[in-house]
Design a protein around this motif. Structure first.
Motif, PDB file in Angstrom:
ATOM      1  N   SER A 132       0.832  -1.202   0.000  1.00 35.74           N
ATOM      2  CA  SER A 132       0.000   0.000   0.000  1.00 35.74           C
ATOM      3  C   SER A 132       0.865   1.250   0.000  1.00 35.74           C
ATOM      4  O   SER A 132       1.931   1.288   0.600  1.00 35.74           O
ATOM      5  CB  SER A 132      -0.906  -0.018   1.222  1.00 35.74           C
ATOM      6  N   ASN A 133       0.370   2.294  -0.649  1.00 38.72           N
ATOM      7  CA  ASN A 133       1.079   3.563  -0.709  1.00 38.72           C
ATOM      8  C   ASN A 133       0.876   4.362   0.556  1.00 38.72           C
ATOM      9  O   ASN A 133      -0.159   4.299   1.187  1.00 38.72           O
ATOM     10  CB  ASN A 133       0.520   4.417  -1.856  1.00 38.72           C
ATOM     11  N   THR A 134       1.867   5.163   0.894  1.00 41.15           N
ATOM     12  CA  THR A 134       1.685   6.205   1.881  1.00 41.15           C
ATOM     13  C   THR A 134       0.894   7.299   1.192  1.00 41.15           C
ATOM     14  O   THR A 134       1.251   7.733   0.110  1.00 41.15           O
ATOM     15  CB  THR A 134       3.053   6.763   2.340  1.00 41.15           C
ATOM     16  N   LEU A 135      -0.181   7.748   1.827  1.00 37.32           N
ATOM     17  CA  LEU A 135      -1.065   8.701   1.166  1.00 37.32           C
ATOM     18  C   LEU A 135      -0.397  10.037   0.882  1.00 37.32           C
ATOM     19  O   LEU A 135      -0.731  10.705  -0.072  1.00 37.32           O
ATOM     20  CB  LEU A 135      -2.328   8.914   2.004  1.00 37.32           C
ATOM     21  N   GLY A 136       0.571  10.435   1.706  1.00 39.14           N
ATOM     22  CA  GLY A 136       1.141  11.752   1.541  1.00 39.14           C
ATOM     23  C   GLY A 136       2.216  11.881   0.487  1.00 39.14           C
ATOM     24  O   GLY A 136       2.419  12.944  -0.070  1.00 39.14           O
ATOM     25  N   GLU A 137       2.921  10.806   0.188  1.00 40.57           N
ATOM     26  CA  GLU A 137       4.027  10.941  -0.752  1.00 40.57           C
ATOM     27  C   GLU A 137       3.523  10.994  -2.197  1.00 40.57           C
ATOM     28  O   GLU A 137       2.511  10.392  -2.526  1.00 40.57           O
ATOM     29  CB  GLU A 137       5.042   9.824  -0.566  1.00 40.57           C
ATOM     30  N   PRO A 138       4.224  11.724  -3.054  1.00 43.22           N
ATOM     31  CA  PRO A 138       3.787  11.863  -4.446  1.00 43.22           C
ATOM     32  C   PRO A 138       3.928  10.557  -5.230  1.00 43.22           C
ATOM     33  O   PRO A 138       5.032  10.061  -5.428  1.00 43.22           O
ATOM     34  CB  PRO A 138       4.720  12.934  -5.014  1.00 43.22           C
ATOM     35  N   THR A 139       2.798   9.990  -5.645  1.00 46.26           N
ATOM     36  CA  THR A 139       2.790   8.749  -6.413  1.00 46.26           C
ATOM     37  C   THR A 139       2.015   8.948  -7.711  1.00 46.26           C
ATOM     38  O   THR A 139       1.070   9.727  -7.759  1.00 46.26           O
ATOM     39  CB  THR A 139       2.152   7.602  -5.615  1.00 46.26           C
ATOM     40  N   ILE A 140       2.435   8.226  -8.745  1.00 42.82           N
ATOM     41  CA  ILE A 140       1.784   8.373 -10.049  1.00 42.82           C
ATOM     42  C   ILE A 140       1.676   7.003 -10.718  1.00 42.82           C
ATOM     43  O   ILE A 140       2.556   6.155 -10.547  1.00 42.82           O
ATOM     44  CB  ILE A 140       2.573   9.354 -10.948  1.00 42.82           C
ATOM     45  N   LEU A 141       0.586   6.818 -11.430  1.00 43.83           N
ATOM     46  CA  LEU A 141       0.409   5.658 -12.304  1.00 43.83           C
ATOM     47  C   LEU A 141       0.338   6.183 -13.726  1.00 43.83           C
ATOM     48  O   LEU A 141      -0.552   6.967 -14.054  1.00 43.83           O
ATOM     49  CB  LEU A 141      -0.876   4.890 -11.970  1.00 43.83           C
ATOM     50  N   GLU A 171      -4.589  -2.218  -7.805  1.00 41.01           N
ATOM     51  CA  GLU A 171      -4.858  -3.126  -6.692  1.00 41.01           C
ATOM     52  C   GLU A 171      -3.584  -3.390  -5.882  1.00 41.01           C
ATOM     53  O   GLU A 171      -3.608  -3.401  -4.656  1.00 41.01           O
ATOM     54  CB  GLU A 171      -5.433  -4.449  -7.208  1.00 41.01           C
ATOM     55  N   GLU A 172      -2.488  -3.613  -6.576  1.00 41.20           N
ATOM     56  CA  GLU A 172      -1.209  -3.928  -5.927  1.00 41.20           C
ATOM     57  C   GLU A 172      -0.720  -2.791  -5.047  1.00 41.20           C
ATOM     58  O   GLU A 172      -0.205  -3.012  -3.948  1.00 41.20           O
ATOM     59  CB  GLU A 172      -0.181  -4.241  -7.014  1.00 41.20           C
ATOM     60  N   THR A 173      -0.861  -1.560  -5.525  1.00 45.23           N
ATOM     61  CA  THR A 173      -0.314  -0.408  -4.811  1.00 45.23           C
ATOM     62  C   THR A 173      -1.315   0.269  -3.881  1.00 45.23           C
ATOM     63  O   THR A 173      -0.930   1.110  -3.088  1.00 45.23           O
ATOM     64  CB  THR A 173       0.204   0.653  -5.803  1.00 45.23           C
ATOM     65  N   GLY A 174      -2.582  -0.072  -4.010  1.00 50.63           N
ATOM     66  CA  GLY A 174      -3.592   0.597  -3.195  1.00 50.63           C
ATOM     67  C   GLY A 174      -3.983   1.957  -3.724  1.00 50.63           C
ATOM     68  O   GLY A 174      -4.546   2.774  -3.020  1.00 50.63           O
ATOM     69  N   GLY A 175      -3.663   2.221  -4.980  1.00 55.86           N
ATOM     70  CA  GLY A 175      -4.004   3.499  -5.593  1.00 55.86           C
ATOM     71  C   GLY A 175      -2.801   4.413  -5.683  1.00 55.86           C
ATOM     72  O   GLY A 175      -1.671   4.015  -5.401  1.00 55.86           O
ATOM     73  N   CYS A 176      -3.044   5.635  -6.099  1.00 58.70           N
ATOM     74  CA  CYS A 176      -1.978   6.619  -6.233  1.00 58.70           C
ATOM     75  C   CYS A 176      -2.588   8.009  -6.218  1.00 58.70           C
ATOM     76  O   CYS A 176      -3.796   8.169  -6.271  1.00 58.70           O
ATOM     77  CB  CYS A 176      -1.189   6.377  -7.521  1.00 58.70           C
ATOM     78  N   ASN A 177      -1.719   9.016  -6.155  1.00 57.64           N
ATOM     79  CA  ASN A 177      -2.188  10.403  -6.140  1.00 57.64           C
ATOM     80  C   ASN A 177      -2.615  10.888  -7.511  1.00 57.64           C
ATOM     81  O   ASN A 177      -3.557  11.657  -7.639  1.00 57.64           O
ATOM     82  CB  ASN A 177      -1.089  11.346  -5.637  1.00 57.64           C
ATOM     83  N   VAL A 178      -1.864  10.459  -8.537  1.00 60.67           N
ATOM     84  CA  VAL A 178      -2.076  10.959  -9.890  1.00 60.67           C
ATOM     85  C   VAL A 178      -2.139   9.791 -10.864  1.00 60.67           C
ATOM     86  O   VAL A 178      -1.362   8.839 -10.741  1.00 60.67           O
ATOM     87  CB  VAL A 178      -0.928  11.913 -10.321  1.00 60.67           C
ATOM     88  N   VAL A 179      -3.051   9.872 -11.818  1.00 59.20           N
ATOM     89  CA  VAL A 179      -3.069   8.955 -12.952  1.00 59.20           C
ATOM     90  C   VAL A 179      -2.791   9.785 -14.198  1.00 59.20           C
ATOM     91  O   VAL A 179      -3.446  10.800 -14.428  1.00 59.20           O
ATOM     92  CB  VAL A 179      -4.427   8.228 -13.098  1.00 59.20           C
ATOM     93  N   LEU A 180      -1.794   9.366 -14.959  1.00 60.95           N
ATOM     94  CA  LEU A 180      -1.468   9.985 -16.246  1.00 60.95           C
ATOM     95  C   LEU A 180      -1.812   8.950 -17.303  1.00 60.95           C
ATOM     96  O   LEU A 180      -1.189   7.898 -17.371  1.00 60.95           O
ATOM     97  CB  LEU A 180       0.011  10.370 -16.299  1.00 60.95           C
ATOM     98  N   LEU A 181      -2.826   9.253 -18.108  1.00 61.58           N
ATOM     99  CA  LEU A 181      -3.478   8.231 -18.917  1.00 61.58           C
ATOM    100  C   LEU A 181      -3.567   8.624 -20.381  1.00 61.58           C
ATOM    101  O   LEU A 181      -3.968   9.740 -20.712  1.00 61.58           O
ATOM    102  CB  LEU A 181      -4.886   8.030 -18.353  1.00 61.58           C
ATOM    103  N   PRO A 201      -7.808   8.909  -7.390  1.00 61.09           N
ATOM    104  CA  PRO A 201      -6.621   9.781  -7.391  1.00 61.09           C
ATOM    105  C   PRO A 201      -7.014  11.242  -7.226  1.00 61.09           C
ATOM    106  O   PRO A 201      -8.110  11.654  -7.591  1.00 61.09           O
ATOM    107  CB  PRO A 201      -5.996   9.526  -8.765  1.00 61.09           C
ATOM    108  N   GLU A 202      -6.092  12.007  -6.686  1.00 60.75           N
ATOM    109  CA  GLU A 202      -6.345  13.437  -6.496  1.00 60.75           C
ATOM    110  C   GLU A 202      -6.403  14.173  -7.822  1.00 60.75           C
ATOM    111  O   GLU A 202      -7.102  15.170  -7.937  1.00 60.75           O
ATOM    112  CB  GLU A 202      -5.261  14.037  -5.603  1.00 60.75           C
ATOM    113  N   ARG A 203      -5.649  13.702  -8.795  1.00 61.75           N
ATOM    114  CA  ARG A 203      -5.653  14.324 -10.116  1.00 61.75           C
ATOM    115  C   ARG A 203      -5.592  13.243 -11.183  1.00 61.75           C
ATOM    116  O   ARG A 203      -4.951  12.212 -11.002  1.00 61.75           O
ATOM    117  CB  ARG A 203      -4.436  15.243 -10.318  1.00 61.75           C
ATOM    118  N   VAL A 204      -6.260  13.509 -12.309  1.00 57.90           N
ATOM    119  CA  VAL A 204      -6.186  12.648 -13.485  1.00 57.90           C
ATOM    120  C   VAL A 204      -5.734  13.528 -14.641  1.00 57.90           C
ATOM    121  O   VAL A 204      -6.385  14.530 -14.958  1.00 57.90           O
ATOM    122  CB  VAL A 204      -7.545  11.990 -13.822  1.00 57.90           C
ATOM    123  N   PHE A 205      -4.613  13.168 -15.238  1.00 64.02           N
ATOM    124  CA  PHE A 205      -4.093  13.868 -16.397  1.00 64.02           C
ATOM    125  C   PHE A 205      -4.278  12.956 -17.603  1.00 64.02           C
ATOM    126  O   PHE A 205      -3.747  11.849 -17.628  1.00 64.02           O
ATOM    127  CB  PHE A 205      -2.605  14.205 -16.238  1.00 64.02           C
TER     128      PHE A 205
END
Length: 146
Positions: free
Chosen positions: A2-11, A49-59, A84-88
């Motif tokens: 699982s991700n730490t919610l505060g750190e910047p993560t992206i898929l 599913e593996e990471t528990g989500g992320c802050n940003v999805v770049l799609l 995610p907090e943002r979707v790009f």
């Protein structure tokens, strides 16, 4: 894991390998600490599913299998508690694509035309600004752990 919610993560979801490599470098330069990437719907769902989500999805909307694959990923993650907090969305084919204004506002979706200089520069700026925002939100303990 699982991700730490505060750190910047992206898929990053991109089916063209050179584009994916470029986007990974750009996310790294922007300061993302965890960069997950994949090239299709099933891989994106597995990563989510593996990471528990992320802050940003770049799609990329138009993945190799057809025009609706990017939408399938958006529908999948929209139905999870940790959206995610943002979707790009970065695509060469935005013409004719429709999203409701409610979805754009509610899900913080921003669009960029692939290979358009102004759009690419705006994407880089938005990625850097998001990381800066997330780092400002971290506690001192979380910052020390990075």
């Amino acid at each position: 894991m699982s991700n730490t919610l505060g750190e910047p993560t992206i898929l990053i979801v991109e089916d063209e390998r050179p584009q994916l490599d470029l986007l990974k470098r750009r996310a790294e330069q922007a300061g993302f600490t965890r960069i997950n990437h994949c090239s299709g719907v099933s891989d994106a769902i597995a990563k989510w599913e593996e990471t528990g989500g992320c802050n940003v999805v770049l799609l990329d909307l138009n993945l190799g299998g057809g025009n609706d694959e990017g939408y399938a990923i958006l529908r999948y993650i929209r139905n999870h508690a940790r959206f995610p907090e943002r979707v790009f969305i970065r695509s060469a084919y935005l013409s004719g694509k429709t999203f409701s204004l409610e979805s754009v506002a509610l899900y913080q979706i921003t669009f960029y035309l692939k290979d358009e200089v102004e759009h690419e520069a705006r994407l880089d700026t938005d990625l850097r600004e998001f990381v800066a925002y997330k780092l400002r939100c971290l506690s001192w303990d979380e910052k020390a752990a990075l």
